[in-house]
Scaffold this active site. Sequence first.
Site, mmCIF file in Angstrom:
data_model
loop_
_atom_site.group_PDB
_atom_site.id
_atom_site.type_symbol
_atom_site.label_atom_id
_atom_site.label_comp_id
_atom_site.label_asym_id
_atom_site.label_seq_id
_atom_site.Cartn_x
_atom_site.Cartn_y
_atom_site.Cartn_z
ATOM 1 N N ARG A 186 0.818 -1.214 0.000
ATOM 2 C CA ARG A 186 0.000 0.000 0.000
ATOM 3 C C ARG A 186 0.850 1.261 0.000
ATOM 4 N NH1 ARG A 186 -2.238 -3.711 -1.043
ATOM 5 N NH2 ARG A 186 -4.198 -4.581 -0.286
ATOM 6 N N SER A 195 -11.350 0.303 2.333
ATOM 7 C CA SER A 195 -10.575 -0.108 3.507
ATOM 8 C C SER A 195 -9.899 1.106 4.129
ATOM 9 C CB SER A 195 -9.522 -1.143 3.110
ATOM 10 O OG SER A 195 -10.134 -2.303 2.589
ATOM 11 N N GLU A 230 -5.143 3.932 5.613
ATOM 12 C CA GLU A 230 -4.895 3.813 4.181
ATOM 13 C C GLU A 230 -5.141 5.117 3.430
ATOM 14 O OE1 GLU A 230 -6.057 0.879 1.411
ATOM 15 O OE2 GLU A 230 -5.821 -0.793 2.808
#
Length: 361
Positions: free
Chosen positions: A177, A247, A342
Site C-alpha cells: 500500500r 478499507s 490507508e
Amino acid sequence: MTRSLSTTQPVRPGVVQQGISLLAYNTFRFHYQAEYFALAETLESLKELLAWANHQQLEVTIIGGGSNLLISADIRGLVIINQLSGIKSRELGNNRVSLTVAAGENWHHVVEHAVNQGWFGIENLALIPGTTGAAPVQNIGAYGVEVKDAIARVQVIDRISGDVYWVLAVDCGFAYRDSHFKGKWKDKYCITSVEFSLKKRSDFVLSYGGLANQITGDLSLLNVFRAVCKIRSEKLPDPNELANSGSFFKNPIVDPAKHDELKAAFPNLVSFPFGDDYKLAAGWLIDQAGWKGKKYQGVGVYEKQALVLVNYSEESAQALLALEAKIKASVFERYGVELEREPVQLPLLTTNPIDHGESIS
C-alpha cells in the site's frame, strides 16, 4: 520528452474557478472547499494549469476519483481533478499484451475491459473504486494481487518543469500500500498514464480470502472476475450509496516473535505469511475489539466489514478522525499493534481532533 513549462507569465486558465465545494470529489462526501479549482481533461490543459499555479506560487493538489482520500479542511491553492482519458493496447509477443491507460479512467472499467478482452492479471482488483492514476500511488491490492504485479511503467509530469516521461515500475518504490508517488515523489510528479503488461493465458491467484470457493461454474477469467465483484459487493458498501473510502486501515505487519505472542493469546487470530513476517487482518482485530457496526455521532464502522469507516451524515471530518483515534487506541491496548490509515489525508493536520466525549452506540 516535452519542453519545460514556459517562463513567460501565464494567463489564468478559463477553467479555473474559486471557492468550489469538494463534496462531489471525495467519496466520504465531506463538504470542504478548494481555494482554486479546475478539471484537467487533456495533458496540455494539465500543463497549462501547473504553469499558472507555479507562477502564482500556489500549492497544487491533484485528485482522481477521491476514493482513497480523507479531506479534513479547506484546501489552499489549486485543486486539479485529473480527468485524462484514453485506453490503447498493443501486442508484446510471448502471450502478453500492453495496455496503456490514461490516469483519469475509472479503474473498475479498466479491469472490466481487460477481462472482456481475455487479458489476465488484474481481475482480482475488480470493483476497487477510484481512477487508474491513483492505483500505483497506493499500490492497490486485493485477494493476493497487487497492481504493481501488472505495471510495466508509469508516465508522469514534473509539476515544476512540465517535462513528461516514463518511469519503470522497478523504480517506483512499490511496497505494501505504498510507493514513491505516495512518499518522496508526492509533490514532484503527477501521474498521467499507466502501462500494464497483461497475460493472454490463465495465471490465476485464488488462494487468498476464500476466493476459490466463491467461483461458480467453470474456472474462467470471467467467472473469477464475477466472484471478486460478488464478494466485494456483499462485504463493502458502494460509495455512491453510503459515503466511505473503502478499507480505512492497512493490515499490520508484525515479526514472528510478535505473531507467536498474539497467536498464543488469541488462538483464532487471522494472519497470513508475508515474507519473513506476518500480515494481520486489521478487520479481524477491529471486529474482535468490539467496533463492528458501532456509530459515533454521524459516522461509524460498517456493519458488514470492520475495516471500513462510513459517513452517515457529517459534513466535516472531525467525528471520523475522533473515531479513528478511538479505534487505534483500543486495538493497541488489546493487541499491542499499531493500526495505520490507508486513505491520504488532505491537508495534513498537525493537531489531534477534539474529543468531546460523545458516546459510541
